[in-house]
Design a protein around this motif. Sequence first.
Motif, PDB file in Angstrom:
ATOM      1  N   LEU A  79       7.555  14.296  34.463  1.00 35.82           N
ATOM      2  CA  LEU A  79       7.324  13.729  33.139  1.00 35.82           C
ATOM      3  C   LEU A  79       8.297  14.252  32.092  1.00 35.82           C
ATOM      4  O   LEU A  79       8.269  13.822  30.946  1.00 35.82           O
ATOM      5  N   GLN A  80       9.153  15.186  32.476  1.00 41.06           N
ATOM      6  CA  GLN A  80      10.115  15.743  31.531  1.00 41.06           C
ATOM      7  C   GLN A  80      11.362  14.881  31.467  1.00 41.06           C
ATOM      8  O   GLN A  80      11.767  14.285  32.455  1.00 41.06           O
ATOM      9  N   GLY A  81      11.935  14.807  30.284  1.00 45.97           N
ATOM     10  CA  GLY A  81      13.166  14.051  30.085  1.00 45.97           C
ATOM     11  C   GLY A  81      14.126  14.849  29.233  1.00 45.97           C
ATOM     12  O   GLY A  81      13.850  15.991  28.860  1.00 45.97           O
ATOM     13  N   PRO A  82      15.260  14.263  28.871  1.00 46.79           N
ATOM     14  CA  PRO A  82      16.269  14.988  28.096  1.00 46.79           C
ATOM     15  C   PRO A  82      15.797  15.401  26.703  1.00 46.79           C
ATOM     16  O   PRO A  82      16.363  16.322  26.118  1.00 46.79           O
ATOM     17  N   LEU A  83      14.785  14.762  26.162  1.00 46.48           N
ATOM     18  CA  LEU A  83      14.286  15.126  24.827  1.00 46.48           C
ATOM     19  C   LEU A  83      13.092  16.078  24.873  1.00 46.48           C
ATOM     20  O   LEU A  83      12.553  16.453  23.843  1.00 46.48           O
ATOM     21  N   THR A  84      12.679  16.476  26.072  1.00 48.96           N
ATOM     22  CA  THR A  84      11.547  17.393  26.194  1.00 48.96           C
ATOM     23  C   THR A  84      11.934  18.761  25.646  1.00 48.96           C
ATOM     24  O   THR A  84      12.998  19.293  25.973  1.00 48.96           O
ATOM     25  N   ASP A  85      11.074  19.323  24.812  1.00 43.59           N
ATOM     26  CA  ASP A  85      11.312  20.620  24.180  1.00 43.59           C
ATOM     27  C   ASP A  85      11.119  21.737  25.210  1.00 43.59           C
ATOM     28  O   ASP A  85      10.031  21.936  25.730  1.00 43.59           O
ATOM     29  N   ASN A  86      12.204  22.481  25.500  1.00 43.70           N
ATOM     30  CA  ASN A  86      12.134  23.557  26.494  1.00 43.70           C
ATOM     31  C   ASN A  86      11.174  24.672  26.088  1.00 43.70           C
ATOM     32  O   ASN A  86      10.581  25.316  26.943  1.00 43.70           O
TER      33      ASN A  86
END
Length: 124
Positions: A79-86
């Motif tokens: 469910l993680q993508g490039p805009l997911t907050d690390n």
Amino acid sequence: GDARHAQLGSLVAACRASLPNDTDEWIRLFISAVHDLRVGVLVCDTTLPGAPILSVNAGFTTITGYTQSDIVGQSCRKLQGPLTDNKAVEAIRKAMQNASELYVQVTKLRSHGWQGKWDEIALR
């Protein structure tokens, strides 16, 4: 006063007594209870590597576009993508390791790639 407190205590004890002691049975009961909710619910097993997804409800499939067969058995990392907050991901990982509660806002990936801001993830 004291009578109300005693009555509430009896009610809480009765509720606890009616819940299954077996974790697997409790999870089955929970999944059944949230199945038709419009809010998205995802259940994963944090005791296994990658915390595989055990179940998602109808609200989750509506919100994300993923079907049960798309997502069950997968890691939540799907469910993680490039805009997911690390930082949010790290907070979730730590809460899962410590079996602690957490409320966090994250951006997750939908099935067709659209990034949507989820209001909140609650871990319990």
